[in-house]
Design an enzyme around this catalytic site. Sequence first.
Site, PDB file in Angstrom:
ATOM      1  N   ASN A   1       0.806  -1.216   0.000  1.00 56.41           N
ATOM      2  CA  ASN A   1       0.000   0.000   0.000  1.00 56.41           C
ATOM      3  C   ASN A   1       0.843   1.273   0.000  1.00 56.41           C
ATOM      4  OD1 ASN A   1      -2.673   1.269   0.125  1.00 56.41           O
ATOM      5  ND2 ASN A   1      -1.944   2.044   2.086  1.00 56.41           N
TER       6      ASN A   1
ATOM      7  N   TRP B   1      -6.490   6.295  -5.927  1.00 54.32           N
ATOM      8  CA  TRP B   1      -5.906   7.107  -6.991  1.00 54.32           C
ATOM      9  C   TRP B   1      -6.355   8.564  -6.907  1.00 54.32           C
ATOM     10  CZ3 TRP B   1      -2.042   6.941 -10.283  1.00 54.32           C
ATOM     11  CH2 TRP B   1      -1.395   5.715 -10.465  1.00 54.32           C
TER      12      TRP B   1
END
Length: 478
Positions: A339, A380
């Site tokens: 991550n 995103w």
Amino acid sequence: MRHLVWFRADLRVADNPALYEATAAGCDVTAIYIDCVGQWQQHGRAPIQRDFLSHNLQALALQLAALGIPLTVLSADTFVEVPEQLAAWLEKHPCSALYANREVGIDERRRDKAVQQRLVDTLDIRVFNGDCVFNHGSLTTQSGDMYKVFTPFAKTWLAQLRATGYRLLPVPDAQGQPLSVVEVELEGTRVSSHAWPAGERAGAERLALFSGQALCDYGEYRDYPAIEGTSSLSPYLALGVISPNQCLAAIEQELTQLPMSRGEAGFVWLNELIWREFYRHLLVAFPRLSMNRAFKPDTEALQWSHDTAAFDAWCTGNTGYPIVDAAMRCLNQTGWMHNRLRMIVASFLTKDLHIDWRQGEAYFMSRLIDGELAANNGGWQWAAGTGADAAPYFRVFNPTTQGERFDGNGDFIRRWLPELAEVPAKKVHQPHDWLDTQQLGYLYPKPIVEHKRARLHAIAMFAALKDPPDDLKDQEAR
């Protein structure tokens, strides 16, 4: 009459509201899964995830068969065909009620509405929340709106958890003798997912291992990609092989109670589960997020670059920034990315290369074994500065200092960039001068962009949309 359970992104028999309620009524139950390979391709989902889906469907069929419940896998091209496909199947296999768990994407919701309209006169349709701890739309501001910022959403989510707790449903009782199972093999392009054991039992074992060994240290180790500090449960959550309620139960079993505030053991990982829910609630409240649109409408005017060579260098891990390149090569070879690395490479694409976040979002979806619209889109847009609770536009990750901070010795970098194997730890994050002195400069590309200049351009792009205070323009994430 029989009850029909329609499985979608909920490939489990435990804590499955649709399955549980269908069996609780005392009727015979049958199950169906409708595979739409064309829709999968339209959504740009990864071949490795398709392989993982195929294996998890096989595991689900075995578990259902042990309960005396047959699973039929139908094939269609796109969601448009599903209503008639389902109606035709029901003509041959009459049922009195259809049970399903809700999905959050706009295409899935439109499919379900079309099914409802086609079958409304045929059978009773009952839809449940098997996707989140709290139903989408149930956590709102005082004015009844969906939260647009994570922190107040999280506070309300935790308050609701304190007030009502969570509901963990058991595996239904068997309805008859075990059945034989036909092999499930999905069509379409697939890449081996052998590194990820499939099935509900595998997911439960991974959850138990994480909660027993790494939960309390998650906050300390989660940002370091060279060590096993994360749960690696997202592929199982993405297909619904495990549920968020089961994650809460694992935390509670390990700690004897659920952590409710920062500083308590286990809270950092619980907070990540809340982030997952936040993005899923947003997807329902704001359908445009499913339609390739920015959450912040003004950011649609951003002037993104269309440098295809730079995008290709990012995709293939040839940007000249070691932490970025190692992360992308890891993704391309394994279908997985840590991550912290997702944040670094997303910031690099949007803030250093000034390429539209939608291109990065689509590339991730085409490679990730845990690709899932809500989390992928949310992450995103957070990195790009276009989303709900997004990173401020002036926050631009420095890829070199990020690498130095989270992969100090370069262990992760060397694992995926063998051409840097001999570079000393102190040089590995900026290896070019050392390589040149060793006459090895040809091994690794020079940086395709100068970070300081690229950062200023990114800030200017966003400043063109509005006029922020000057002191904010000079800040940078370290």
